[in-house]
Design an enzyme around this catalytic site. Structure first.
Site: not given
Length: 147
Positions: A50, A52, A77, A79, A82
């Site tokens: 992802h 991040e 936002s 998950c 992350c």
């Protein structure tokens, strides 16, 4: 607009341009970007990259003190995965571009002492990128969020 959120948006666009999911992230310490990343699950066939996670990987090994001074910017936002990394490394602040298309465990992250800020009540650029992508790629989006 915040220059660091703008850098995260650039990362999201880079991911989209590569055929991936348009989510971007940057890690900032003392006013400097020390890591950048974007969602690369499609590009690298990864289960965990992802935005991040890619950003943290690209920042390299940092000290606990560095993470405690850090702010993580993400266009979406974070998950559960992350958010877990944010908590694990003790990152003190997260700035989120938008949380309308997806909202991770923000309340839980706040309850653990992390300052969570949703930029400008959901940044229109961030929201448009995700809404457009989800509309065109619902199957891929559902795979990314585990649906």
């Amino acid at each position: 607009m915040d220059k660091f959120l703008e850098a995260a948006i650039e990362e999201a666009q880079k991911g989209l341009d590569e055929g991936g999911i348009p989510i971007g992230s940057v890690l900032v310490i003392d006013g400097k970007i020390v890591g950048r990343g974007h969602n690369q699950r499609v590009q690298k066939g990864s289960a965990v990259l992802h935005a991040e996670m890619d950003c943290l990987e690209n920042a390299g090994r940092l000290s606990a003190r560095d993470y405690q001074r850090a702010t993580l910017y993400s266009t979406l936002s974070p998950c559960d995965m992350c958010s877990g990394a944010i908590l694990l490394y003790g990152i003190s602040k997260v700035v989120i571009g938008e949380n309308h298309t997806f909202c991770g465990p923000e309340k839980y992250v706040r309850s653990r002492g992390v300052e969570v800020e949703v930029e400008v009540i959901n940044n229109p650029k961030c929201r448009q990128l995700m809404e457009s992508f989800i509309q065109k790629n619902p199957k891929l989006w559902n795979e990314d969020i585990g649906v």
